[in-house]
Design an enzyme around this catalytic site. Sequence first.
Site, mmCIF file in Angstrom:
data_model
loop_
_atom_site.group_PDB
_atom_site.id
_atom_site.type_symbol
_atom_site.label_atom_id
_atom_site.label_comp_id
_atom_site.label_asym_id
_atom_site.label_seq_id
_atom_site.Cartn_x
_atom_site.Cartn_y
_atom_site.Cartn_z
ATOM 1 N N CYS A 83 -1.586 9.160 2.022
ATOM 2 C CA CYS A 83 -1.294 8.716 0.656
ATOM 3 C C CYS A 83 -2.369 9.103 -0.346
ATOM 4 O O CYS A 83 -2.093 9.165 -1.550
ATOM 5 C CB CYS A 83 -1.082 7.208 0.639
ATOM 6 N N GLU A 93 0.868 -1.172 0.000
ATOM 7 C CA GLU A 93 0.000 0.000 0.000
ATOM 8 C C GLU A 93 0.906 1.223 0.000
ATOM 9 O O GLU A 93 1.413 1.651 1.045
ATOM 10 C CB GLU A 93 -0.914 -0.006 1.230
#
Length: 463
Positions: free
Chosen positions: A250, A216
């Site tokens: 993110c 991720e």
Amino acid sequence: MSLQYTPVDEYSSIYDSLQATFAKGTALPLAWRKHQLLQVARMGQENKDAFISALKADLNRPVMETLVELGSAVERAILSAQQLDEWAQPEMVTVPEWQQSWLPTIYKTLLGVVLIISPWNYPVLLALQPLIGAIAAGCPSVLKVSEIADNSASLMTDLLPKYLDPSAFRIINGGPTETTRLLEFKWDHIFYTGNGRVGRIVAAAAAKHLTPITLELGGKSPVFIDDKTDLKVAAQRILWGKTTNAGQICIAPDYVLVPRGSQEALLDVLKEELRSFYPDGALTALGSVPQPMWSPVEKLTSNVLLSNLHCSKDVSPHDVLLEDEIFGPFLPLVPVDDLQEALEYINARPHPLALYVFTHDPQVKQSYPARSGSIIFNDTFQQVAVSGLPFSRIGESGYGSQTMKYTYDRFTHLRSSVDIPLQAEQSLGARYPPYSAENTKIIGVAADLKIPMSNSVDGIVNA
């Protein structure tokens, strides 16, 4: 709070104990897993104030943002416990009538012992969310939390063994050296959340053992605004996504592709909305941006137009601001002539984790072939608020999915099974040697199946 690193010479015994727990089948009963999941929820609820204090110390995090992070972990632990019976149910496969007596079934079996490496920017949710999936899947786990958010790491280290079975779930603390040592063990899955540079190191280490991994990662998540968008609403939603956790997430909007004629108007609205968000000054309200991140990015902004949230207009597609993920409260505006130019810009770069498109035009929505982990229309961040959606990545933003059942699936082995009765021998007899002409004809029927008519791309009917 001082974070104590786990001695490296204890790693082998921790690893061996988790392997023994897996071998004993401790995590096999669903009731045991449900209890552990609900214990995660209790840990969050019963220590809410301690988590608020830890995140304040680590990130100067506003209380409301901490409650969103903590609340997501609590809610998803509860929902996972409630839905686990359904997730773990064996699946019968639809097959032709002559194969139905074989009982073709997919069983959801335990994958093994897993390693979870979590980051500093969301030190609670991004540690507990993959752990919730591992618990649901019955995988004993080592959780390597980030040493940068040391108050949160110390709190988790203290609390986890009080709530979860320590024979199945352990925390290991350390820095890069300690993490490198952990990666030398043969895990059954590695779940890493962080940046692409370290992601490549994790992937290379996993490859030595053929260990499957979930990465991720981040990247530059673009925003496109068409020229008919309500700029006030768009500005509010973009600012909310950009300033949450000081832009250190993110999926934060990284830069805005805006029609050239709308750039000045968007900038004016951004300034107005920023003042309404943070009347006492944005920097204090935005939280604490670590100095190593702040200084280099601040030097890159040649045209600071917003107080504390730095917004550069007329940014060239080749500007240094557009090279790497910003991961902070800086918002470049990149003027484009039209949708096609925006698409060409996005498609020429690594696939983003999220793509934000502000438009109410159905044709514009259907015109977005740019690849991304997710695509979000007319807001930011809200894709991760929907527990039923996978949080997925593509290309440079990583691979694999998570969130509740999708995390459970990452840590679960789909074990195929058939149980062929003796009575099926009549239908199977043609497979045995010697291969007579009659039996060859029976077995070869599939190769001569009639192929349906189809339409080719140019509209010509093919036989």
